[in-house]
Enzyme design. Sequence first.
Site, PDB file in Angstrom:
ATOM      1  N   LEU A 513       0.590  -1.271   0.270  1.00 13.57           N
ATOM      2  CA  LEU A 513      -0.319   0.167   0.714  1.00 13.57           C
ATOM      3  C   LEU A 513       0.853   0.983  -0.494  1.00 13.57           C
ATOM      4  O   LEU A 513       0.581   2.620  -0.591  1.00 13.57           O
ATOM      5  CB  LEU A 513      -1.039   0.044   1.026  1.00 13.57           C
ATOM      6  CG  LEU A 513      -1.961  -0.962   1.502  1.00 13.57           C
ATOM      7  CD1 LEU A 513      -2.516  -1.343   3.020  1.00 13.57           C
ATOM      8  CD2 LEU A 513      -2.784  -0.958   0.665  1.00 13.57           C
ATOM      9  N   GLY A 514       2.191   1.108   0.292  1.00 12.72           N
ATOM     10  CA  GLY A 514       2.278   1.865   0.620  1.00 12.72           C
ATOM     11  C   GLY A 514       3.439   2.193   1.237  1.00 12.72           C
ATOM     12  O   GLY A 514       4.588   0.552   1.794  1.00 12.72           O
ATOM     13  N   GLY A 516       5.100   3.346   5.025  1.00 10.60           N
ATOM     14  CA  GLY A 516       5.798   3.797   6.277  1.00 10.60           C
ATOM     15  C   GLY A 516       6.231   4.869   6.859  1.00 10.60           C
ATOM     16  O   GLY A 516       7.580   4.575   6.439  1.00 10.60           O
ATOM     17  N   GLY A 517       6.028   5.096   8.208  1.00  8.95           N
ATOM     18  CA  GLY A 517       7.030   5.717   8.819  1.00  8.95           C
ATOM     19  C   GLY A 517       8.034   4.829   9.221  1.00  8.95           C
ATOM     20  O   GLY A 517       9.428   5.365   9.345  1.00  8.95           O
ATOM     21  N   PHE A 518       7.860   3.138   9.238  1.00  6.66           N
ATOM     22  CA  PHE A 518       9.110   2.613   9.974  1.00  6.66           C
ATOM     23  C   PHE A 518       9.360   1.433   9.089  1.00  6.66           C
ATOM     24  O   PHE A 518      10.116   0.567   8.890  1.00  6.66           O
ATOM     25  CB  PHE A 518       9.479   2.155  11.895  1.00  6.66           C
ATOM     26  CG  PHE A 518       9.744   3.488  12.227  1.00  6.66           C
ATOM     27  CD1 PHE A 518       8.319   4.395  12.289  1.00  6.66           C
ATOM     28  CD2 PHE A 518      11.227   4.068  12.368  1.00  6.66           C
ATOM     29  CE1 PHE A 518       8.757   5.305  13.083  1.00  6.66           C
ATOM     30  CE2 PHE A 518      11.142   5.494  12.868  1.00  6.66           C
ATOM     31  CZ  PHE A 518       9.632   5.861  13.545  1.00  6.66           C
ATOM     32  N   GLY A 519       8.699   1.084   7.784  1.00  4.93           N
ATOM     33  CA  GLY A 519       8.584   0.314   6.652  1.00  4.93           C
ATOM     34  C   GLY A 519       7.907   0.376   5.877  1.00  4.93           C
ATOM     35  O   GLY A 519       6.189   1.031   6.189  1.00  4.93           O
ATOM     36  N   VAL A 521       4.037  -0.969   4.118  1.00  4.51           N
ATOM     37  CA  VAL A 521       2.461  -1.189   4.606  1.00  4.51           C
ATOM     38  C   VAL A 521       1.592  -2.667   3.699  1.00  4.51           C
ATOM     39  O   VAL A 521       2.374  -1.721   2.024  1.00  4.51           O
ATOM     40  CB  VAL A 521       1.797  -0.281   5.267  1.00  4.51           C
ATOM     41  CG1 VAL A 521       0.384  -0.208   5.505  1.00  4.51           C
ATOM     42  CG2 VAL A 521       2.179   0.859   6.390  1.00  4.51           C
ATOM     43  N   LYS A 534       1.972  -3.388   8.810  1.00  3.55           N
ATOM     44  CA  LYS A 534       2.830  -2.731   8.586  1.00  3.55           C
ATOM     45  C   LYS A 534       4.394  -3.593   9.246  1.00  3.55           C
ATOM     46  O   LYS A 534       3.829  -3.944  10.315  1.00  3.55           O
ATOM     47  CB  LYS A 534       2.431  -1.373  10.020  1.00  3.55           C
ATOM     48  CG  LYS A 534       4.011  -0.565  10.124  1.00  3.55           C
ATOM     49  CD  LYS A 534       3.698   0.847  10.069  1.00  3.55           C
ATOM     50  CE  LYS A 534       4.841   1.503  10.279  1.00  3.55           C
ATOM     51  NZ  LYS A 534       4.061   3.031  11.544  1.00  3.55           N
ATOM     52  N   ASP A 631       3.970  13.701  15.062  1.00  2.42           N
ATOM     53  CA  ASP A 631       4.390  14.008  12.920  1.00  2.42           C
ATOM     54  C   ASP A 631       2.974  13.690  12.519  1.00  2.42           C
ATOM     55  O   ASP A 631       2.508  12.771  11.790  1.00  2.42           O
ATOM     56  CB  ASP A 631       4.741  12.734  12.677  1.00  2.42           C
ATOM     57  CG  ASP A 631       5.315  12.765  11.164  1.00  2.42           C
ATOM     58  OD1 ASP A 631       5.730  13.616  10.491  1.00  2.42           O
ATOM     59  OD2 ASP A 631       5.836  11.341  11.181  1.00  2.42           O
TER      60      ASP A 631
END
Length: 823
Positions: A513-514, A516-519, A521, A534, A631
């Site tokens: 899906l995309g 994210g902050g730390f990995g 998704v 995630k 954030d």
Amino acid sequence: MEGTLIFVLSLFVLHKSFAVEIKTISNSRFLTDGDTLVSTTRVFELGFFPPNSSENRYLGIWYKNIPVRTVVWVANRDRPVPGASTSMLELKIIDQGILGLFANISMIWSSNTTSTGNATAKLHDNGNLVVTDQDEKVVWQSFDYPTDTLLPGMKLGRDYLRGKEWYLTPWKSSQDPAPSGLTWGADRLGYPENKLRQGDSIIFRGGPWANQRFPGVSVFSRSLTFRYDVIINESEVSFAYNLEDNSILSRVTLNSTAQLESWAWVEGGTEWRPVVSFPRGACDKYNICNAYGTCSINMIQQSCTCLDARRFVPKNQKAWDTADWSGGCIRRTALKCKNGTEGFIKYSNVKLPDAENTWFNMSMTLEECRSKCLTNCSCMAYANPDKSRSVCLLWFSDLFDIQILPEDSGGPDIFVRMASSELDSQSENQGGGNSKIILLVIILPGVLFIGLIIGTWLCYARRKKNHAKLTGGAEAGEIMNASKSQEEDMELPTFSFSAIVNATANFSPDNKLGEGGFGPVYKGMLEEKEIAVKRLSRHSSQGLNEFKNEVICISKLQHRNLVKLLGCCIQGDEKLLIYEYMPNKSLDSFIFDDTKSVVLDWETRFNIIKGIARGLLYLHQDSRLRIIHRDLKASNILLDLDMNPKISDFGLARSFGGNETQANTQRVVGTYGYMAPEYALDGVFSIKSDVFSFGVLVLEIVSGKRNRGFIKPENGDNLMGHVWMLYNEDRSIELIDPNCTKSCDPLEVIRSIKVGLLCVQQNAADRPNMSNVIMMLGSESELPEPKQPSFLTEKDLPVVNYSTGTYTGGSMKNFTITEVGAR
Ligand SMILES: *[C@@H]1O[C@H](CO)[C@@H](O)[C@H](O)[C@H]1NC(C)=O
Ligand SMILES: *[C@@H]1O[C@H](CO)[C@@H](O)[C@H](O)[C@H]1NC(C)=O
Ligand SMILES: *[C@@H]1O[C@H](CO)[C@@H](O)[C@H](O)[C@H]1NC(C)=O
Ligand SMILES: *[C@@H]1O[C@H](CO)[C@@H](O)[C@H](O)[C@H]1NC(C)=O
Ligand SMILES: *[C@@H]1O[C@H](CO)[C@@H](O)[C@H](O)[C@H]1NC(C)=O
Ligand SMILES: *[C@@H]1O[C@H](CO)[C@@H](O)[C@H](O)[C@H]1NC(C)=O
Ligand SMILES: *[C@@H]1O[C@H](CO)[C@@H](O)[C@H](O)[C@H]1NC(C)=O
Ligand SMILES: *[C@@H]1O[C@H](CO)[C@@H](O)[C@H](O)[C@H]1NC(C)=O
Ligand SMILES: *[C@@H]1O[C@H](CO)[C@@H](O)[C@H](O)[C@H]1NC(C)=O
């Protein structure tokens, strides 16, 4: 007896008072102790001298006309003449044109070259002692044997024809000119650059040579005009500098504490003025950040970041988090070198990496250079180090000792090889360190590690307290046993890794899906329900801390405007969070997309604004824990089927107890464009910094424009400046996204803009809190007048110039800035 003594004494006195200056040493003319050889226009002088408070005598060259005895060259560095006043010293030309230094008739030192016929020695006005044969051919010169001083016109480097090397070595001490173990000279391998070495180990590196300037070592201040002469060909590699203003004396020295220093003496002056000195500060220490790392310094401490946090990750995140930079960084996506598929990412204004393992050609265009690099799988990067010509420099190893230079230093560009999947948004990254999100790390001096632990434990400890009440008390030892009890206490469904693998078709790229902050998704199907998974980046133990934090805190939070965490999965290296799936993805994919934003009519937008406000209010006030998101941004707002907003990504959230509403954080984390000034600049975060981010978000939702990257061509304003300008001219309504003008309710639009402006006021105390915001959005009452917003731009952020590493004491917090890539 007495007579003899008087005779000796008077000889001595006579000798001293009749010191002779000569211009030439030849067969018929030699130099004795007390006499000097002077240069043509009397700039320099050669003679015998005792170094500071030493009994020994040496043959040396110094400036004739300045009051401070400054020795620039010594002949017999490690063969001093002891008992000086009683020895008979002579410098003369002997057979075969050798220049020899004699004490009591025995030769102490010689020029070690030969010629036929009569030779002469002269001291030139540049400080060079030159022996020429009768045809005026140079047979020997002191510039070929540098000591600790580089004078204008003197070379550093190598003469391949004569097998000669020019480098500096400092005196052992001010009393002893003998060479110490330090050297400053050109590297033997690869493209030439100077290195400061202690024996075999490198202390500091000057950066590859360039004609116009000397990157990393601009030894000279801007007020002085220097010319560099770089020669690189088969017979010689050499570097020299020259000063254009003859009224200024200049020299570069290397001292015994490994400090390179450039000095200037202005005509009529009384002392040497230090111009600049290297290495300067921790960041100049050789390879301190290792492969693909870059160093920044601020206040008192140095810190490393990966060259580009989108494409590189620390090799050992855990060590990296504890300020152990030795592992360096690695590419996030390893190179595969499928023919032709890879490319390069440009980083500008850098100190080019160690050039030991390089190949170069002095006449190739950048395009030729690129294709040369592309066709060889072991070529990691290419660059033209010297803007004055077409040099092609290729690196055949990982890149070490890189540094992003201060913005105005005009350093070279480097093109680093990347896997094709990393090349997507290259344009966003052009311009090196500038267009990046910054992640500020604030370390209270000396308590880095403790600070981190306290940060991650706040949430846990409080939970533990609650738990203790129920169970009638917890043992201290139990609290110490961190990870184990955390996992047991999670009270959250846990899933097996294999179930998640199945659910996501083994993390198939099709399900991604995309990021994210730390990995990444992924979308998945679990028990016939759609989920979002995630997957924490495996390299990221920073992510691990965030992960624990997020899981423990967020599992307690339930609100219709927060994304719901369904469970988690921890197995070995794998750490996964399972969320409810949001079919409409994130807000940014709508509002900043010209076609999709049509879907968002004004009513929907206004609902989204109010929903986010309610979610945030819940985090700030209503949840059991006070949470500051830290954030908040469009990509962290997800939309469900009915376009209801849900705040996501609590990985960065910190919770507070009771009435704590403000704190200084160990690590400031956030996204440029949404960060409140006090947070970005001082690391002070509070619910008001979330309010600031919310204000930015409101203005973005209304206008359909990103704050970050929005530039109004007429006046160079950013979005905030633009809104402020419109507001002051009573033209707020013009801000509205053209895609929703039809549906818009002008009063609500103007009200939203005003609320947005109130939220982004410079001073945190002036900003409303979220319950005020909700009231203001929902009523028709008069709103207060906003004050001028913070126009903070990226330039204002303390991406600290590595050269200004001075710390003036006091109890300041220590800032470290880590850059992470833009998302
Ligand atoms: C030179 O001779 C004098 C007197 O004989 C002596 O004191 C001195 O040490 C000698 N110097 C050297 C370098 O041998
Ligand atoms: C110079 O002296 C060194 C040792 O002192 C010797 O190895 C070298 O061959 C000499 N060079 C010449 C050109 O005489
Ligand atoms: C060397 O110098 C001496 C004395 O100055 C002179 O007599 C002689 O001719 C010179 N030799 C050559 C080869 O020029
Ligand atoms: C020489 O020695 C004096 C005192 O011993 C000291 O003050 C001075 O700095 C020294 N000069 C140099 C060039 O080392
Ligand atoms: C190298 O450059 C120097 C200085 O320009 C020149 O004197 C020398 O002839 C050159 N050597 C070659 C092989 O080109
Ligand atoms: C070397 O230079 C540095 C910088 O000027 C100075 O702090 C240091 O004291 C010097 N060391 C010696 C031994 O003179
Ligand atoms: C890579 O591709 C180029 C041109 O497409 C070709 O000339 C070259 O031989 C290829 N190299 C390899 C290792 O396949
Ligand atoms: C450098 O590149 C130019 C142009 O491609 C070529 O003519 C020249 O032979 C190359 N020189 C070396 C030393 O490879
Ligand atoms: C790549 O470059 C390295 C270093 O110059 C060289 O040893 C190797 O042969 C080159 N490989 C190819 C395929 O050209």
